[in-house]
Motif scaffolding. Structure first.
Motif, PDB file in Angstrom:
ATOM      1  N   GLY A 164      -8.109 -21.140  -4.370  1.00 53.79           N
ATOM      2  CA  GLY A 164      -7.469 -21.856  -3.282  1.00 53.79           C
ATOM      3  C   GLY A 164      -6.721 -20.926  -2.349  1.00 53.79           C
ATOM      4  N   TRP A 165      -6.499 -21.417  -1.131  1.00 56.51           N
ATOM      5  CA  TRP A 165      -5.732 -20.681  -0.131  1.00 56.51           C
ATOM      6  C   TRP A 165      -4.715 -21.629   0.482  1.00 56.51           C
ATOM      7  CZ3 TRP A 165      -5.043 -15.751   1.166  1.00 56.51           C
ATOM      8  CH2 TRP A 165      -4.378 -15.470   2.361  1.00 56.51           C
ATOM      9  N   ALA A 166      -3.458 -21.182   0.516  1.00 58.49           N
ATOM     10  CA  ALA A 166      -2.380 -21.985   1.072  1.00 58.49           C
ATOM     11  C   ALA A 166      -2.148 -21.598   2.522  1.00 58.49           C
ATOM     12  CB  ALA A 166      -1.107 -21.789   0.265  1.00 58.49           C
ATOM     13  N   PHE A 167      -2.311 -22.558   3.413  1.00 62.86           N
ATOM     14  CA  PHE A 167      -1.996 -22.303   4.814  1.00 62.86           C
ATOM     15  C   PHE A 167      -0.483 -22.270   5.018  1.00 62.86           C
ATOM     16  CE2 PHE A 167      -6.121 -24.487   4.775  1.00 62.86           C
ATOM     17  CZ  PHE A 167      -6.901 -23.511   5.367  1.00 62.86           C
ATOM     18  N   ASP A 168       0.212 -23.134   4.292  1.00 63.74           N
ATOM     19  CA  ASP A 168       1.676 -23.183   4.298  1.00 63.74           C
ATOM     20  C   ASP A 168       2.086 -23.976   3.067  1.00 63.74           C
ATOM     21  OD1 ASP A 168       1.347 -25.951   4.979  1.00 63.74           O
ATOM     22  OD2 ASP A 168       1.240 -25.380   7.101  1.00 63.74           O
TER      23      ASP A 168
END
Length: 455
Positions: A164-168
């Motif tokens: 996963g990748w967190a944008f914010d």
């Protein structure tokens, strides 16, 4: 019928019966036979996410109803998982490693071998690896189950595996074998066996695809695209050697899930401290491929509405869902050429499921804090579910589980008494219980104690 036609039929779903009527249905004592930990309750899975994600976690899984420590997980999160001070997780660089071992004590009223003293049996072994590095997160879990069907081999499978990748702090995207955003999250049940939606692919379901999570309190929005199910990546057995229940290419129909779209929207009302109510709706639409020479493609849809109430020590979960699988089978095969049932499978076994049904679930739990050596809480619950099948002549399936969960870190213990009627894991006819029902319409019970050691 093509997908566009199917989506247009959403309004015909007989879903909008008053949810409160579910809670008033008669609830027999309960117990169920999940394929040996098949119902292995993910209710203790819990990879961890770093502290900076706490705000996101609280919103992305707003239905968690047991106070969790600061280190709970994002999507692999578990409302029951508590990290005790004496059991610090193993960290290797940006990775955190954990796992569990579980055993069952089982008594079944329909099996003479279990009636007297019951049986103590190995349930599950699993390993978890979770990633936390800057804005990159991930979670992997692999499980092993002992052979329970004397067919010559044990079962090993991926439970989930995503990056996963967190944008914010409010938005994240996940790719891989990830949880399907549908209905009550993370689970629509309190017990070790889950509810009936699990056995037809609508609770704790994982598929291969991409998912977006937007946690904008009080709103929570999730959307996903799954080109395929999670599949059978390991084992020397059939297509059903997997954790989640899906359409499988076994038995008479040879169907598989393809090109699935999911959307889930939930709104949480905060009444006062420790009092909140979440209401939400979910939609699923997808295709069905058919590997039979004379078969064709089909489509499917499902809709659901749910309510989750957290009122101090009480938790209430109500849900109604309707699904419809439209298959185009080979008329030369000897089963369901009319499409009245489809073939589902998991844990290396398949059975028939009614192609169209409405499933109602209701669960009520009370958590009592205690201070008994390592025991910190007792959670008492009753979970009831009813599957109303649309096909004329098909018998409805029922399940009820009453029990208690004991939190005694590093142990978590489920003590369940379950009953089922026209239920493949609770004394019903294995192949047909969730379809036409079969000849065995009696209630059957299973008493089960599951002891898990988590690390």
């Amino acid at each position: 019928m093509k997908l566009a036609t199917t989506v247009g039929r959403l309004g015909n779903a007989r879903l909008w019966l008053p949810l409160i009527a579910v809670a008033l249905l008669p609830c027999p004592l309960a117990a169920q036979e999940t394929r040996d930990a098949q119902q292995t309750r993910d209710a203790e899975d819990a990879a961890t996410a770093h502290a900076s994600w706490e705000a996101f976690v609280a919103q992305s899984e707003p239905t968690e109803w047991i106070d969790a420590p600061a280190a709970s997980a994002v999507e692999a999160g578990d409302p029951y998982d508590v990290v005790d001070e004496g059991w610090e997780p193993l960290k290797i660089g940006p990775f955190q490693v954990g796992g569990a071992f579980r055993v069952n004590y089982i008594m079944k009223d329909w099996d003479d071998a279990y009636k007297d003293l019951g049986e103590l049996a190995f349930d599950t072994a699993r390993v978890n690896v979770d990633l936390d590095k800057n804005r990159m997160t991930g979670s992997f879990e692999f499980r092993y189950y002992q052979d329970k069907f004397a067919d010559g081999h044990d079962y090993a499978m991926i439970h989930h595996a995503w990056l996963g990748w967190a944008f914010d702090d409010q938005q994240q995207v996940q790719a891989g074998v990830t949880k399907v955003p549908f209905g009550i999250l993370p689970y629509a049940s309190h017990n070790w066996f889950f509810q009936l939606p699990y056995y037809v692919g609508f609770e704790d379901d994982y598929d291969l695809g991409v998912k977006y999570i937007g946690a904008f309190a009080p709103w929570n929005f999730q959307a996903a695209y799954f080109p395929t199910d999670e599949g059978n990546y390991f084992g020397d057995s059939g297509d059903s050697a997997r954790y989640s229940y899906d359409l499988v290419r076994e038995g008479p129909n040879g169907n598989a899930e393809r090109n699935q779209f999911n959307m889930r929207l939930a709104y949480t009302m905060e009444h006062r401290e420790d009092y909140s109510t979440e209401v939400g709706v979910s939609v699923m639409a997808g295709g069905i491929s058919n590997d039979n020479p004379q078969g064709g493609s089909g489509d499917r849809y499902a809709v659901a509405a749910h309510l989750v109430g957290n009122y101090d020590r009480w938790n209430l979960m109500l849900q109604a869902l309707h699904y419809d699988f439209n298959v185009d089978n080979d008329p030369n095969r000897d089963a369901s050429p009319d499409g009245s049932f489809v073939v589902f499978g998991a844990y290396d076994a398949f059975y028939y499921v009614a192609s169209e049904a409405t499933v109602y679930t209701a669960g009520l739990a009370y958590t009592l804090p205690v201070d008994w050596q390592r025991v910190t809480s007792l959670t008492f619950y009753n979970d009831f579910s009813l599957m109303v099948k649309d096909e004329s002549g098909f018998q409805n399936s029922l399940q009820n589980v009453v029990g208690c969960a004991v939190d005694a870190e590093p142990l978590y213990i489920y003590i369940d008494l379950a009953m089922g009627k026209y239920h493949p894991w609770l004394g019903g006819e294995w192949t047909t219980s969730l379809a036409e029902g079969g000849d065995n319409g009696s209630w059957h019970a299973r008493f089960n104690i599951n002891v898990g050691l988590y690390f």
